[in-house]
Design a protein around this motif. Structure first.
Motif, PDB file in Angstrom:
ATOM      1  N   ASN B 276       0.825  -1.217   0.000  1.00 14.65           N
ATOM      2  CA  ASN B 276       0.000   0.000   0.000  1.00 14.65           C
ATOM      3  C   ASN B 276       0.856   1.263   0.000  1.00 14.65           C
ATOM      4  OD1 ASN B 276      -2.369  -1.433  -0.064  1.00 14.65           O
ATOM      5  ND2 ASN B 276      -2.604  -1.468   2.166  1.00 14.65           N
ATOM      6  N   LEU B 277       1.945   1.253   0.755  1.00 22.33           N
ATOM      7  CA  LEU B 277       2.829   2.422   0.783  1.00 22.33           C
ATOM      8  C   LEU B 277       3.482   2.647  -0.581  1.00 22.33           C
ATOM      9  CD1 LEU B 277       4.546   2.047   4.279  1.00 22.33           C
ATOM     10  CD2 LEU B 277       3.160   3.987   3.534  1.00 22.33           C
ATOM     11  N   LEU B 278       3.889   1.547  -1.246  1.00 20.14           N
ATOM     12  CA  LEU B 278       4.509   1.684  -2.563  1.00 20.14           C
ATOM     13  C   LEU B 278       3.483   2.180  -3.585  1.00 20.14           C
ATOM     14  CD1 LEU B 278       6.809  -1.481  -2.804  1.00 20.14           C
ATOM     15  CD2 LEU B 278       7.506   0.901  -2.435  1.00 20.14           C
ATOM     16  N   LEU B 279       2.263   1.612  -3.492  1.00 25.03           N
ATOM     17  CA  LEU B 279       1.182   2.019  -4.405  1.00 25.03           C
ATOM     18  C   LEU B 279       0.892   3.508  -4.257  1.00 25.03           C
ATOM     19  CD1 LEU B 279      -1.766  -0.540  -4.538  1.00 25.03           C
ATOM     20  CD2 LEU B 279      -0.601   0.579  -6.458  1.00 25.03           C
ATOM     21  N   ALA B 280       0.891   3.987  -3.024  1.00 24.77           N
ATOM     22  CA  ALA B 280       0.590   5.397  -2.755  1.00 24.77           C
ATOM     23  C   ALA B 280       1.804   6.283  -3.033  1.00 24.77           C
ATOM     24  CB  ALA B 280       0.133   5.554  -1.311  1.00 24.77           C
ATOM     25  N   ARG B 281       2.908   5.656  -3.479  1.00 24.36           N
ATOM     26  CA  ARG B 281       4.157   6.373  -3.790  1.00 24.36           C
ATOM     27  C   ARG B 281       4.648   7.201  -2.599  1.00 24.36           C
ATOM     28  NH1 ARG B 281       4.385   4.032  -8.104  1.00 24.36           N
ATOM     29  NH2 ARG B 281       6.611   4.325  -8.037  1.00 24.36           N
ATOM     30  N   LYS B 282       4.528   6.620  -1.398  1.00 26.00           N
ATOM     31  CA  LYS B 282       4.938   7.351  -0.190  1.00 26.00           C
ATOM     32  C   LYS B 282       6.373   7.051   0.214  1.00 26.00           C
ATOM     33  CE  LYS B 282       0.649   8.664   1.822  1.00 26.00           C
ATOM     34  NZ  LYS B 282      -0.286   8.546   2.933  1.00 26.00           N
ATOM     35  N   ILE B 283       6.989   6.049  -0.413  1.00 25.36           N
ATOM     36  CA  ILE B 283       8.330   5.646  -0.017  1.00 25.36           C
ATOM     37  C   ILE B 283       9.196   5.590  -1.271  1.00 25.36           C
ATOM     38  CG2 ILE B 283       9.695   3.850   1.124  1.00 25.36           C
ATOM     39  CD1 ILE B 283       7.647   4.552   3.050  1.00 25.36           C
ATOM     40  N   ASN B 284      10.367   6.174  -1.188  1.00 27.51           N
ATOM     41  CA  ASN B 284      11.316   6.092  -2.291  1.00 27.51           C
ATOM     42  C   ASN B 284      12.320   4.985  -1.986  1.00 27.51           C
ATOM     43  OD1 ASN B 284      13.211   6.353  -4.254  1.00 27.51           O
ATOM     44  ND2 ASN B 284      13.618   8.537  -3.895  1.00 27.51           N
ATOM     45  N   VAL B 285      12.137   3.851  -2.640  1.00 36.23           N
ATOM     46  CA  VAL B 285      13.053   2.740  -2.379  1.00 36.23           C
ATOM     47  C   VAL B 285      14.180   2.673  -3.401  1.00 36.23           C
ATOM     48  CG1 VAL B 285      11.460   1.290  -1.061  1.00 36.23           C
ATOM     49  CG2 VAL B 285      11.486   1.122  -3.557  1.00 36.23           C
ATOM     50  N   THR B 286      13.908   3.107  -4.624  1.00 38.79           N
ATOM     51  CA  THR B 286      14.921   2.905  -5.678  1.00 38.79           C
ATOM     52  C   THR B 286      16.193   3.730  -5.419  1.00 38.79           C
ATOM     53  OG1 THR B 286      13.692   4.497  -7.014  1.00 38.79           O
ATOM     54  CG2 THR B 286      13.326   2.172  -7.491  1.00 38.79           C
ATOM     55  N   ALA B 287      16.063   4.818  -4.660  1.00 47.35           N
ATOM     56  CA  ALA B 287      17.256   5.604  -4.300  1.00 47.35           C
ATOM     57  C   ALA B 287      18.233   4.777  -3.477  1.00 47.35           C
ATOM     58  CB  ALA B 287      16.844   6.849  -3.523  1.00 47.35           C
ATOM     59  N   MET B 288      17.734   3.680  -2.918  1.00 52.03           N
ATOM     60  CA  MET B 288      18.575   2.850  -2.051  1.00 52.03           C
ATOM     61  C   MET B 288      19.312   1.750  -2.807  1.00 52.03           C
ATOM     62  SD  MET B 288      15.929   2.556   1.132  1.00 52.03           S
ATOM     63  CE  MET B 288      16.773   1.103   1.701  1.00 52.03           C
ATOM     64  N   ILE B 289      19.115   1.660  -4.132  1.00 49.31           N
ATOM     65  CA  ILE B 289      19.801   0.614  -4.901  1.00 49.31           C
ATOM     66  C   ILE B 289      21.237   1.065  -5.194  1.00 49.31           C
ATOM     67  CG2 ILE B 289      19.826  -0.741  -7.042  1.00 49.31           C
ATOM     68  CD1 ILE B 289      16.750  -0.266  -7.173  1.00 49.31           C
ATOM     69  N   SER B 290      22.192   0.312  -4.696  1.00 48.17           N
ATOM     70  CA  SER B 290      23.595   0.651  -4.956  1.00 48.17           C
ATOM     71  C   SER B 290      24.069   0.026  -6.263  1.00 48.17           C
ATOM     72  CB  SER B 290      24.493   0.156  -3.815  1.00 48.17           C
ATOM     73  OG  SER B 290      24.260   0.892  -2.657  1.00 48.17           O
ATOM     74  N   GLU B 291      23.658  -1.207  -6.525  1.00 45.84           N
ATOM     75  CA  GLU B 291      24.121  -1.885  -7.740  1.00 45.84           C
ATOM     76  C   GLU B 291      23.207  -3.072  -8.055  1.00 45.84           C
ATOM     77  OE1 GLU B 291      28.325  -2.357  -9.956  1.00 45.84           O
ATOM     78  OE2 GLU B 291      28.121  -1.493  -7.946  1.00 45.84           O
ATOM     79  N   THR B 292      23.109  -3.401  -9.353  1.00 48.55           N
ATOM     80  CA  THR B 292      22.376  -4.595  -9.782  1.00 48.55           C
ATOM     81  C   THR B 292      23.336  -5.468 -10.565  1.00 48.55           C
ATOM     82  OG1 THR B 292      20.359  -3.271  -9.946  1.00 48.55           O
ATOM     83  CG2 THR B 292      20.318  -5.437 -11.001  1.00 48.55           C
ATOM     84  N   LEU B 293      23.491  -6.730 -10.126  1.00 46.10           N
ATOM     85  CA  LEU B 293      24.447  -7.647 -10.753  1.00 46.10           C
ATOM     86  C   LEU B 293      23.718  -8.891 -11.247  1.00 46.10           C
ATOM     87  CD1 LEU B 293      27.351  -7.479  -8.126  1.00 46.10           C
ATOM     88  CD2 LEU B 293      27.357  -6.515 -10.431  1.00 46.10           C
ATOM     89  N   PRO B 294      24.309  -9.594 -12.222  1.00 48.11           N
ATOM     90  CA  PRO B 294      23.693 -10.851 -12.657  1.00 48.11           C
ATOM     91  C   PRO B 294      23.759 -11.902 -11.541  1.00 48.11           C
ATOM     92  CG  PRO B 294      25.560 -10.250 -14.063  1.00 48.11           C
ATOM     93  CD  PRO B 294      25.540  -9.272 -12.957  1.00 48.11           C
ATOM     94  N   LEU B 295      22.842 -12.853 -11.582  1.00 48.00           N
ATOM     95  CA  LEU B 295      22.817 -13.935 -10.594  1.00 48.00           C
ATOM     96  C   LEU B 295      24.157 -14.677 -10.569  1.00 48.00           C
ATOM     97  CD1 LEU B 295      20.716 -15.199  -8.647  1.00 48.00           C
ATOM     98  CD2 LEU B 295      20.123 -16.824 -10.454  1.00 48.00           C
ATOM     99  N   THR B 296      24.775 -14.807 -11.729  1.00 46.79           N
ATOM    100  CA  THR B 296      26.063 -15.513 -11.827  1.00 46.79           C
ATOM    101  C   THR B 296      27.168 -14.811 -11.046  1.00 46.79           C
ATOM    102  OG1 THR B 296      26.382 -14.310 -13.887  1.00 46.79           O
ATOM    103  CG2 THR B 296      25.637 -16.600 -14.073  1.00 46.79           C
ATOM    104  N   GLU B 297      26.966 -13.539 -10.745  1.00 39.76           N
ATOM    105  CA  GLU B 297      28.000 -12.812  -9.994  1.00 39.76           C
ATOM    106  C   GLU B 297      27.622 -12.639  -8.523  1.00 39.76           C
ATOM    107  OE1 GLU B 297      29.905  -9.454 -11.778  1.00 39.76           O
ATOM    108  OE2 GLU B 297      29.449 -10.202 -13.804  1.00 39.76           O
ATOM    109  N   ALA B 298      26.908 -13.631  -8.018  1.00 44.11           N
ATOM    110  CA  ALA B 298      26.430 -13.564  -6.627  1.00 44.11           C
ATOM    111  C   ALA B 298      27.576 -13.369  -5.641  1.00 44.11           C
ATOM    112  CB  ALA B 298      25.650 -14.826  -6.279  1.00 44.11           C
TER     113      ALA B 298
END
Lengths: 319, 319
Positions: B276-298
């Motif tokens: 519900n909080l995400l739907l209402a756009r009340k929380i900014n979570v994407t600012a917290m993403i430092s990096e996205t890596l492939p599963l193979t680079e776990a």
């Protein structure tokens, strides 16, 4: 007058001048004092204390501004609050940051022939409560404090851990309020006091239950007690912490978090509920008296109070 | 299929057979996984874990009994409850004593190309919530859990200690619910995420306040955090414990007792309030993403996630 004195772990009795009654205060002649585990902790260096200990007492008012107090038998709230702060306004003078505390913080204690307390701290005792009973008002108030802090459902199962003075009082208070209490302890003679009040008891020697209680009161006086309570409580359950142990206590916070346990620190209470319980004859406190000694034998009384298996040791200046 | 594997502190990627869908379960293709501090604790030996970690995920249902689930994007409750016990009847399956937990206890985790979960655990995602946002539902639910455990008064001042992933989420959740949040942290770049959401922040380097807050959330991930929280809380105040630290933590129980502080262990939540909080756009979570890596680079992803200053590291099997 005679006054008990604690300094660097040594208990002695000195002759000093009687205190002067300040404005708003009463001068009180000691009738009976009770040695608390906190007094023993003070002796061990808790709060860096030196001075006259004693916060469990019954006295007779010998000087006061309010004429109705003169000659009356009284007990007293031990926190001397400022009366002006937010805490005092909320009726929580026992958390007033400017307070002094009888026999603990910046106000000489009750183990002397004459003491002083603000008149507003005093409760006049009804005839039907004996002096031996009334000297338990302060620890009984601390036991009642639990009921001021949380709404424990009626008839719920509560485990009380520790069959010392405070554990026995807590078990009786909760039992008197209709809860199904089980007192866990180590000493058959102490557990028997609870059993005679109709309380279920269990020896802790072998079995410590796991995740069995929603409500637990930890009153062992030992660091181990909190760890046992965390083991015994069910997920989302509550543990009241009653054992002021000097120094750091290590606990498994991960299980507190995963099981969403609530730990509730619980300290002093107020006298009214304790007096009401004594008036209604719902608590047997005199069974907990191990010995009564003269004030002059305070040193021996402290040694005795610290012994395993001993419950309440009283100091009687008239002996 | 590819599967991340944790064994004796080592992270690797293996090729294994895809799991078979059991009755009542859905087979789910992983779209995105998020590395949580708990995964790092599992790597350090917490729970004696070995196997496939991962409990923060978004997936697409590829096999299910319920036709409406097929092809849908989902997140899932991580506790697999028995459904028959008292806890499950109370809607608290997350405390079911017979439960397994995705990627933590007896159920292989989400860091693999295909995973299984009971259909009843799944929440179909609305289009408007992106996969990168939805991967935060599980930690956001844990942040929301605080509101399920206590009635914190609206507009009250709350201190959140710790500017890591969970602290930032907690601060945003409480801010979104109208509380006056101050986030205490160590990293300017992390605190800036909270500041952009309109949250007051303070660097903990020099000053740790004393007895200033009635409500505190401890989310530092370190043992020291709880001691700081106990210093910062006012008498009769509450501290939510959010940092699952491996091993024993020593605290000054005497001040918890004298000040009648309540410590509330707080763990997982349920997904609805987070969605519900995400739907209402009340929380900014994407600012917290430092990096996205492939599963193979776990392996590299785990190393990165453990670095100071790094926030959320995601695993994307499509990269």
């Amino acid at each position: 007058m005679l006054s008990v004195y604690l300094d660097k772990g040594q208990v002695g009795v000195r002759k000093i001048r009687p205190p002067r009654r300040a404005q708003g205060f009463a001068l009180i002649r000691l009738l009976m004092g009770g040695i608390c585990n906190t007094d023993l902790e003070l002796q061990r260096g808790y709060y860096g204390f030196s001075g006259t200990p004693g916060h469990e007492f019954v006295g007779e008012v010998v000087e006061a501004e309010t004429p109705g107090l003169l000659g009356r038998r009284v007990v007293g709230e031990i926190n001397l609050a400022c009366g002006n702060c937010e805490w005092c306004a909320r009726g929580l003078g026992r958390h007033c940051p400017n307070r002094s505390v009888l026999g603990i913080v910046k106000h000489p204690g009750a183990f002397r022939e004459f003491l002083t307390l603000p008149e507003e701290n005093l409760h006049v005792l009804p005839e039907s409560i004996s002096t031996e009973e009334a000297v338990f008002v302060e620890p009984l108030a601390a036991a009642c404090e639990i009921l001021d802090q949380a709404n424990i459902p009626e008839r719920v199962e509560v485990a009380v851990i520790g069959d010392g003075k405070l554990g026995l009082l807590v078990a009786q208070v909760l039992h008197a309020h209709g809860m199904q209490v089980c007192l866990f302890g180590r000493y058959a003679n102490k557990l028997r006091i609870a059993e005679r009040a109709g309380i279920q008891t269990e020896r802790m020697k072998k079995r410590i239950p796991t995740a069995e209680y929603d409500w637990i009161v930890e009153a062992t006086g030992a660091a181990e007690g909190l760890r046992q309570a965390i083991q015994m409580v069910r997920p989302r359950g509550s543990v009241f912490m009653k054992s002021t142990v000097h120094g750091a206590v290590s606990i498994d916070t991960a299980s507190v978090i995963v099981n969403e346990i609530t730990l509730i620190g619980s300290a002093c209470g107020t006298s009214e509920p304790a007096l009401n319980l004594l008036l209604a004859r719902k608590i047997n406190v005199t069974a907990m008296i191990s010995e009564t000694l003269p004030l002059t034998e305070a040193k021996r009384a402290f040694v005795l109070a610290a012994k395993r298996g001993v419950l309440k040791v009283l100091l009687d200046p008239a002996r």
